[in-house]
Write an enzyme that holds these catalytic residues in place. Structure first.
Site, PDB file in Angstrom:
ATOM      1  N   SER A 142       0.856  -1.050  -0.037  1.00 42.45           N
ATOM      2  CA  SER A 142       0.110   0.129   0.073  1.00 42.45           C
ATOM      3  C   SER A 142       0.763   1.305   0.090  1.00 42.45           C
ATOM      4  O   SER A 142       1.491   1.429  -0.781  1.00 42.45           O
ATOM      5  CB  SER A 142      -0.904  -0.088   1.185  1.00 42.45           C
ATOM      6  OG  SER A 142      -2.076   0.995   1.017  1.00 42.45           O
ATOM      7  N   ASP A 179      -5.818  -3.523  -2.807  1.00 41.64           N
ATOM      8  CA  ASP A 179      -4.864  -3.312  -1.786  1.00 41.64           C
ATOM      9  C   ASP A 179      -4.149  -4.442  -1.146  1.00 41.64           C
ATOM     10  O   ASP A 179      -5.018  -5.380  -0.802  1.00 41.64           O
ATOM     11  CB  ASP A 179      -5.396  -2.339  -0.711  1.00 41.64           C
ATOM     12  CG  ASP A 179      -4.406  -1.820   0.129  1.00 41.64           C
ATOM     13  OD1 ASP A 179      -3.497  -2.265   0.743  1.00 41.64           O
ATOM     14  OD2 ASP A 179      -4.930  -0.818   1.003  1.00 41.64           O
TER      15      ASP A 179
END
Length: 733
Positions: free
Chosen positions: A70, A216
């Site tokens: 991320s 993600d």
């Protein structure tokens, strides 16, 4: 001979030094433990990684491989690509993160068609319809500006950055949203991997890559320790955890907070499993980020400072991994980006289009073949292409083939297009009544290679109607067009006297219009054509004041519509102007109608000053009552009810001052403002409120902000004539 021997001696001495240095370096490489660096995910909190990297640099701690998830993937990718922590700090500080999470360019840069569609319908309501059924956009944010920011950050404008070609082994973690599997990028496009790892489900659209849809990586491995163990057999791991803590039970109430808590639970579970594998010799850094949320990108500098303090607190453990200055400099040169210059572009390609003609895209690219690449201007051009509304992303790659630099522009057409449903709502509640309208549109784009489209609209509520609009460009660049329009609607027209509604007429309008025109770059349109209009009015309630029946008129029109506001709602700068002149020679009316409106906005820090001037009247003859100018309603003589002031030869002016008092969360648009407005109007011919003549005034105080259903205002208006109103306004005007 003596000189020759001395020279030979010096050469042998230098060679010996080099050999010894090489042996020392080899010994160091053998003696120094292999170090793996892990940068975890945490949204905006991940800016703390920058401060950690600053300390590693100061302590001269080299690493052998890096893994990131991320926001950790963003920092790790940029660092391994040669971006120094100092430059990263500066770029993060310069970035407008609120704007970055809004895909479109400034409103002024949208195509004219897209501007007007955005004003009639809620931008977030676009839904694809096809033989496959209903398809929704993959996320609130498609990530157009985010991807371009990544390109600039890692200098993709010098050439596509491939992970396998970087100076250190790099692993970036993502999640396959279809299978739930962990996907590790160890090769391929660096910026694509960074974008995939940051795709928060529901907010950012997934990245399609090698047959997978990726989101993600924090969902499966937010602190990927095992990856560096496997990638470079790391003997010591430096792990940085910036994850968000779970919400307290009393903080979980709304649907949004429940969803956020579910993601946090999944993330924290895999983080706990990962951290349990840390060995005694590993270095674990967890910055104190209390009070900094995952969406607080405006606090990136503070987060970096906190990361720096946390790393400095572990200096004694990190120092044992330190190397000599010359050794660290040698290691650093292997990953630091060189000082490259913008390459000269030999060829420009537009690839990947299916429905859209590349000739419609070419005029929007200002980069010229044979000139150095201007990245800032290219980014503006790509956003302008995106602003046409046909694409889910517009990106570029720079390829070098046989010493030729090829700029490849890649517009990706919307997978949920080319047919869309759109929704608009309008709610206006005032002290003297309420109006509510629900608007639905079906838009079929790309009917042909020139970009023809049809829009069918229906509306129910206070004003009901049906309409069809066919728009056909006449050239590949879509400069010239024709546009036939037909529609009918029905509305109520109130008549007021002494602030009381004394009658109400029902008016039905049918319109057929044929127009042709030219699109003037991104300014707007100039149009001309023929209008045929039929009006029928009858008394619904109250006393008969005006004659009823049907009237018909037709004639030529010409118009100009330019719009350079920087935002759809709540602009901070820009201007717009509209002019339309119609001359009727129909059997039921010999008159002309002029509509003119100009608006401008400027800002000074947190203050925004705006002004409006408009005129509607008949240079020849007199406007029919059923088609006269109307005033009243919020920011249209706020103290008066909607449609309370009716007449001909109507002049209106407005001056407003607003103060920005807040900003809406990431992914939403606009800001929150409190404002005051002064308004004045005069009717040359008075058709209602006949006792109110001359110049009328209105002053208002209001609070406004943008929501997923459009702008919302709560306001109060007062006039010295004795009129006042309280308003709640929501939706598309």
């Amino acid at each position: 001979m003596t000189l020759l021997l001395q020279h030979l001696g010096r050469q042998l001495g230098a060679l010996a030094v080099l050999v010894l240095a090489g042996l020392a370096a080899d010994a160091d490489a053998t003696d120094r433990p292999r170090v793996g660096l892990v940068l975890g995910g945490g949204g905006a909190r991940g800016a703390a990684h920058i401060g950690v990297l600053e300390v590693l640099e100061e302590l001269r701690v080299p690493v052998d491989c890096v893994a990131g998830t991320s926001m950790g993937a963003l920092v790790a990718g940029a660092w391994v690509a040669g971006v120094s922590p100092g430059r990263m700090r500066r770029e993060m500080a310069k970035a407008d993160w609120i704007d970055m999470f809004q895909d479109n360019p400034e409103f002024s840069e949208l195509s004219f068609r897209n501007k007007r569609q955005s004003q009639r319908f809620l931008p977030g309501s676009e839904t694809g319809v096809s033989e496959r059924g209903v398809q929704f956009p993959p996320g609130v944010v498609l990530g157009q500006k985010i991807k371009l920011f990544f390109n600039s950050l890692v200098h993709a404008d010098y050439g596509e950055r491939e992970i396998q070609q970087l100076g250190l082994p790099l692993s970036i973690i993502a999640t396959d949203i279809g299978t739930g599997e962990k996907v590790v990028f160890r090769d391929g496009s660096l910026t694509t991997a960074m974008r995939a790892s940051m795709s928060v489900p529901g907010l950012l659209a997934p990245v399609e890559y090698r047959g997978r849809k990726l989101v993600d990586g924090g969902l499966v491995d937010n602190v990927p320790l095992d990856e560096v163990r496997n990638r470079c057999q790391a003997e010591v791991i430096i792990a940085v955890n910036v994850g968000s803590p779970l919400l307290k039970p009393e903080e979980v109430g709304s649907l949004l907070s429940v969803s956020a808590q579910m993601v946090n639970i999944l993330t924290e579970q895999n983080v706990a499993r990962s951290l349990a594998t840390l060995a005694p010799g590993d270095v674990y850094i967890k910055p104190d980020l209390e009070g900094i949320s995952a969406s607080a990108f405006d606090r990136n500098g503070e987060a970096a400072d906190r990361g720096r303090r946390a790393a400095a607190a572990m200096a004694s453990q990190l120092a044992r991994l330190s190397v000599e200055p010359w050794q660290f400099a040698k290691w650093q040169t292997e990953i630091t980006a060189g000082t490259e210059r913008a390459p000269r572009i030999d060829e420009i390609e537009i690839v990947g289009l299916g429905r859209v003609d590349p000739e419609a895209v070419k005029p929007l690219i200002r980069q010229k073949e044979g000139e150095p690449l201007d990245t800032a201007r290219l980014n503006e051009d790509l956003l302008r292409i995106f602003g046409d509304g046909h694409y889910q992303s517009v990106d570029y790659t720079l390829l070098t083939t046989r010493e030729r630099n090829i700029l490849r522009v890649v517009p990706v057409e919307k997978e949920w297009g080319p047919s869309y449903l759109r929704l608009g709502v309008n709610l206006e509640i005032a002290d003297q009544g309420a109006n509510f309208d629900l608007r639905l549109g079906y838009q079929r784009t790309m009917l042909n290679r020139l970009g023809g489209e049809v829009l069918i609209t229906g509306q129910i509520g206070s004003r009901s109607g049906l309409g069809i609009d066919f728009y056909q460009p006449l050239d590949p660049a879509q400069t010239f067009f024709i546009e036939p329009i037909a529609g009918m609607d029905r509305r109520l027209a109130p008549i007021y006297d002494r602030n009381q509604k004394v009658a109400e007429y029902k008016i039905r309008t049918a319109v057929v219009e044929f127009g042709a025109g030219v699109n003037v770059a991104r300014l707007g349109q100039i149009r001309a054509g023929w209008l045929d209009k039929t009006l029928r009015g009858w008394l619904e309630t109250g006393s008969p004041i005006f004659p009823t029946g049907q009237s018909k008129y037709d004639g030529p029109f010409v118009g100009l519509d330019f719009d350079q506001m920087n935002r759809l709602y709540f602009p901070t700068q820009g201007w717009s102007t509209r002019l339309r002149y119609f001359s009727s020679g129909g059997p039921d009316g010999d008159f002309s109608r002029l509509d003119a409106r100009a608006e401008g906005v400027v800002s000074f820090g947190k203050h925004v000053l705006g002004g409006v001037a408009s005129y509607t009247g008949s240079p020849r003859g007199r406007l029919p009552f059923f088609d006269a100018a109307t005033l009243g309603g919020f920011l249209n003589m706020t103290a008066f009810a909607p449609g309370q002031l009716v007449g001909d030869d109507t002049t209106y002016g407005q001056l407003r001052l607003e103060r920005i008092i807040g900003v809406l969360p990431i992914g939403l648009r606009g800001d929150i403002r409190v404002g005051v407005a002064l308004e004045a109007a005069r009717r040359g011919v008075v058709d209602s409120e006949t006792k109110l003549t001359g110049w009328l005034n209105s002053a208002s105080l209001y609070l406004g902000g943008e929501t997923p259903l459009g702008p919302v205002y709560l306001g109060y208006g007062y006039s010295t004539s004795g009129n006042w109103n309280i308003y709640l306004f929501l939706g598309t005007p």
